[in-house]
Scaffold this active site. Structure first.
Site, PDB file in Angstrom:
ATOM      1  N   LEU A 154       0.631   0.718  10.012  1.00  0.00           N
ATOM      2  CA  LEU A 154       1.314   1.949   9.614  1.00  0.00           C
ATOM      3  C   LEU A 154       0.484   2.764   8.629  1.00  0.00           C
ATOM      4  O   LEU A 154      -0.325   2.233   7.880  1.00  0.00           O
ATOM      5  CB  LEU A 154       2.690   1.635   9.019  1.00  0.00           C
ATOM      6  N   LEU A 251     -11.738  13.122  11.769  1.00  0.00           N
ATOM      7  CA  LEU A 251     -12.979  13.903  11.735  1.00  0.00           C
ATOM      8  C   LEU A 251     -12.860  15.030  10.709  1.00  0.00           C
ATOM      9  O   LEU A 251     -13.482  16.069  10.854  1.00  0.00           O
ATOM     10  CB  LEU A 251     -13.303  14.473  13.118  1.00  0.00           C
ATOM     11  N   GLY A 258      -9.697   6.752   0.603  1.00  0.00           N
ATOM     12  CA  GLY A 258      -9.231   5.960  -0.545  1.00  0.00           C
ATOM     13  C   GLY A 258      -8.059   5.135  -0.069  1.00  0.00           C
ATOM     14  O   GLY A 258      -7.972   4.792   1.108  1.00  0.00           O
ATOM     15  N   CYS A 261      -5.971   0.418   1.609  1.00  0.00           N
ATOM     16  CA  CYS A 261      -6.454  -0.354   2.759  1.00  0.00           C
ATOM     17  C   CYS A 261      -7.944  -0.193   3.042  1.00  0.00           C
ATOM     18  O   CYS A 261      -8.688  -1.167   2.989  1.00  0.00           O
ATOM     19  CB  CYS A 261      -5.645   0.005   3.995  1.00  0.00           C
TER      20      CYS A 261
HETATM   21  N1  LIG Z   1      -0.041  -0.048   2.250  1.00  0.00           N
HETATM   22  C1  LIG Z   1      -0.380   0.132   3.511  1.00  0.00           C
HETATM   23  O1  LIG Z   1      -0.420   1.260   4.013  1.00  0.00           O
HETATM   24  C2  LIG Z   1      -0.738  -1.032   4.390  1.00  0.00           C
HETATM   25  C3  LIG Z   1      -0.903  -0.827   5.783  1.00  0.00           C
HETATM   26  C4  LIG Z   1      -1.222  -1.916   6.593  1.00  0.00           C
HETATM   27  C5  LIG Z   1      -1.388  -3.182   6.035  1.00  0.00           C
HETATM   28  N2  LIG Z   1      -1.245  -3.348   4.667  1.00  0.00           N
HETATM   29  C6  LIG Z   1      -1.393  -4.693   4.130  1.00  0.00           C
HETATM   30  O2  LIG Z   1      -0.077  -5.210   3.864  1.00  0.00           O
HETATM   31  C7  LIG Z   1      -0.097  -6.052   2.696  1.00  0.00           C
HETATM   32  C8  LIG Z   1       0.897  -5.512   1.672  1.00  0.00           C
HETATM   33  O3  LIG Z   1       0.462  -4.241   1.254  1.00  0.00           O
HETATM   34  P1  LIG Z   1       1.378  -3.294   0.349  1.00  0.00           P
HETATM   35  O4  LIG Z   1       0.646  -2.024   0.198  1.00  0.00           O
HETATM   36  O5  LIG Z   1       2.761  -3.284   0.901  1.00  0.00           O
HETATM   37  O6  LIG Z   1       1.366  -4.146  -1.020  1.00  0.00           O
HETATM   38  P2  LIG Z   1       2.173  -3.885  -2.357  1.00  0.00           P
HETATM   39  O7  LIG Z   1       1.285  -4.315  -3.443  1.00  0.00           O
HETATM   40  O8  LIG Z   1       2.732  -2.498  -2.342  1.00  0.00           O
HETATM   41  O9  LIG Z   1       3.420  -4.876  -2.258  1.00  0.00           O
HETATM   42  C9  LIG Z   1       3.344  -6.247  -2.378  1.00  0.00           C
HETATM   43  C10 LIG Z   1       4.688  -6.740  -2.888  1.00  0.00           C
HETATM   44  O10 LIG Z   1       4.684  -8.171  -2.859  1.00  0.00           O
HETATM   45  C11 LIG Z   1       5.403  -8.626  -3.989  1.00  0.00           C
HETATM   46  N3  LIG Z   1       5.057 -10.025  -4.259  1.00  0.00           N
HETATM   47  C12 LIG Z   1       3.899 -10.519  -4.765  1.00  0.00           C
HETATM   48  N4  LIG Z   1       3.955 -11.869  -4.873  1.00  0.00           N
HETATM   49  C13 LIG Z   1       5.179 -12.226  -4.410  1.00  0.00           C
HETATM   50  C14 LIG Z   1       5.847 -13.462  -4.275  1.00  0.00           C
HETATM   51  N5  LIG Z   1       5.282 -14.612  -4.655  1.00  0.00           N
HETATM   52  N6  LIG Z   1       7.090 -13.475  -3.770  1.00  0.00           N
HETATM   53  C15 LIG Z   1       7.704 -12.323  -3.404  1.00  0.00           C
HETATM   54  N7  LIG Z   1       7.131 -11.103  -3.520  1.00  0.00           N
HETATM   55  C16 LIG Z   1       5.887 -11.055  -4.024  1.00  0.00           C
HETATM   56  C17 LIG Z   1       5.005  -7.668  -5.092  1.00  0.00           C
HETATM   57  O11 LIG Z   1       5.920  -7.685  -6.179  1.00  0.00           O
HETATM   58  C18 LIG Z   1       4.993  -6.346  -4.323  1.00  0.00           C
HETATM   59  O12 LIG Z   1       6.265  -5.708  -4.382  1.00  0.00           O
HETATM   60  C19 LIG Z   1      -1.556  -6.048   2.204  1.00  0.00           C
HETATM   61  O13 LIG Z   1      -2.208  -7.157   2.734  1.00  0.00           O
HETATM   62  C20 LIG Z   1      -2.126  -4.760   2.788  1.00  0.00           C
HETATM   63  O14 LIG Z   1      -3.510  -4.838   2.984  1.00  0.00           O
HETATM   64  C21 LIG Z   1      -0.914  -2.308   3.853  1.00  0.00           C
END
Ligand SMILES: NC(=O)c1ccc[n+]([C@@H]2O[C@H](COP(=O)([O-])OP(=O)(O)OC[C@H]3O[C@@H](n4cnc5c(N)ncnc54)[C@H](O)[C@@H]3O)[C@@H](O)[C@H]2O)c1
Length: 437
Positions: A154, A251, A258, A261
């Site tokens: 996403l 493009l 930034g 990801c």
């Molecule tokens: N943000 C994006 O657009 C996006 C898109 C695709 C994939 N990802 C991937 O998805 C994953 C999550 O990204 P995000 O941006 O949502 O991260 P984020 O940092 O916004 O959220 C992570 C959440 O996990 C919680 N957390 C941490 N340890 C925990 C535990 N032990 N138990 C319960 N909750 C816990 C944190 O409090 C936080 O709310 C990453 O690996 C990222 O690379 C992100």
């Protein structure tokens, strides 16, 4: 058939996953260790800025299909038939993916499980992680725990649309039983399923982000070349993008990628390659180009205004892209300290971005307060609010040459210029050369 689903981590990915699966009729519990976040979500307020998410959140909560909890009283009763891990995998200082949040959660789930379930990895984790989590934790559990790699693609700001109208669903598995459950989970979403092994699914995620980053760095290199030879990147991008084999997305030249990801995932992929004895030369260049690109506004503002003492600079935009409040790895985080170090007083304006302190800069709540008395303004985020500015008014409040560095090539150069401002951009009609001559 509705499934019992638990989503661990309610950040950008976890919250979207939770509310969307509840909307599809599943019984969802979102779990986060951050009590304040959980309280806010229970009250019906979204913890992230994402168009449309609050309506789904409230609908799910009121229908009783969406609940928010902390793991305070232990994990055992929180585990669903499908338990999705969506915790953060930030960049470690050496560039690798920091898997500590993932390991903590998987270890806790495996230790607490008293009935079989399927663990779905949505966090972006390096190739080989699934195999090592299985060996270290899941295979040691008292019950069968299936494992699926289900990377998320996403885009922040368009997350709901991307969820329900995704280009593909990638499922990496080693057991057909887990795949059957996943097909049920995504029953209502019409998208090609890519069913493969776990390592290939993990690779698809990193390769996708590396490819998109490559497209961005590539067009930025072409834009820089346009600046050298006096060509126009807008025409060049259009001319390239109309070729269906290339496609027009990603493009847009500017000050680089930034966000949470691309920077970390490209660095992590480079780290994995190096660790496996492979020098990923192309990817290293993509990263290097991006690091350089985000400093362009600093280079050009300093060239135009060699002494920044007693001058102020407006930073328009702090989020790494529009329609999100996410400031992780925003180019502003590099640009602001460098300009401040040169003596400039910095005022930052962003309509939505999370409130973070950046040394040497003040955050203001109105675009005009940022522009008042500024000698230069740098557009970091292409919010619509900036593209629609009244440039005559901008000219009247700015001082000196009134430099507008359009870091996203999103403004109308003619509108800015005809107001008497100095327009600079990335690869647009040889802007820097003309304006600095
Ligand atoms: N943000 C994006 O657009 C996006 C898109 C695709 C994939 N990802 C991937 O998805 C994953 C999550 O990204 P995000 O941006 O949502 O991260 P984020 O940092 O916004 O959220 C992570 C959440 O996990 C919680 N957390 C941490 N340890 C925990 C535990 N032990 N138990 C319960 N909750 C816990 C944190 O409090 C936080 O709310 C990453 O690996 C990222 O690379 C992100």
């Amino acid at each position: 058939m509705p499934l019992s689903v638990t989503v661990v981590g309610t950040g950008y990915v976890g919250l979207v996953t939770g509310v969307c699966l509840a909307h599809s009729g599943h019984q969802v519990t979102c779990v986060d260790i951050d009590q304040a976040k959980v309280d806010m979500l229970i009250s019906g307020k979204s913890t992230i800025y994402e168009p449309g998410i609050e309506d789904l959140l409230i609908a799910g909560r009121d229908k009783g299909t969406l609940a928010f909890k902390t793991p305070e009283s232990g994990w055992r009763d929180l585990i669903g038939d499908v338990t999705v891990v969506a915790v953060g995998t930030p960049m470690a200082p050496n560039g690798a993916a920091d898997l500590s949040q993932v390991r903590t959660v998987v270890e806790a789930l495996a230790a607490a499980a008293d009935r079989p379930f399927t663990l779905v990895m949505k966090s972006t984790v390096p190739m080989g992680t699934g195999a090592s989590l299985r060996e270290r934790y899941l295979d040691q559990a008292d019950v069968r725990i299936g494992y699926i790699s289900n990377p998320e693609f996403l885009r922040e700001g368009k997350a709901l649309e991307d969820w329900f109208k995704t280009d593909r669903i990638v499922l990496g598995a080693s057991d057909e039983a887990d795949l059957v459950l996943m097909r049920e989970l995504y029953d209502d979403i019409e998208a090609p399923l890519v069913e493969t092994d776990v390592a290939s699914a993990e690779t698809i995620k990193y390769a996708s982000n590396a490819f998109l980053s490559t497209k961005i760095s590539f067009i930025n290199e072409i834009a820089n070349l346009c600046d050298c030879i006096g060509a126009d990147i807008d025409s060049v991008s259009r001319g390239i993008g109309l070729d269906k084999r290339i496609g027009s997305q990603f493009l847009n030249a500017g000050i680089g990628y930034g966000g949470s990801c691309f920077p970390k995932d490209t660095r992590a992929l480079d780290f994995i390659a190096t660790l496996n004895g492979y020098q990923f030369t192309l990817l290293k260049s993509v990263i290097e180009v991006n690091n350089r690109q985000r400093l362009l506004p600093v280079v050009h503002v300093m060239r135009a205004l060699p002494d920044l003492h007693e001058r102020s600079v407006a930073i328009l935009g702090l989020a790494f892209k529009p329609d999100t409040d996410d400031v992780r790895e925003s180019p502003a985080l590099d640009i602001v300290p460098l300009l401040a170090e040169q003596g400039a007083a910095i005022r930052i304006y962003d309509p939505i971005a999370a409130d973070i302190a950046i040394p040497g800069a003040a955050r203001v709540t109105d675009v005009w307060r940022a522009l008042e008395g500024a000698s230069a303004a740098v557009v970091v985020t292409d919010w619509v609010e900036f593209t629609e500015l009244d440039w005559a008014r901008v000219r009247s409040v700015m001082t000196g040459p009134g430099i507008i560095f359009d870091g996203r090539n999103c403004l109308d150069p003619e509108a800015v210029r005809s107001a008497g401002l100095t327009y600079m951009a990335v690869g647009r009609e040889g802007q820097h050369r003309d304006d600095l001559a």
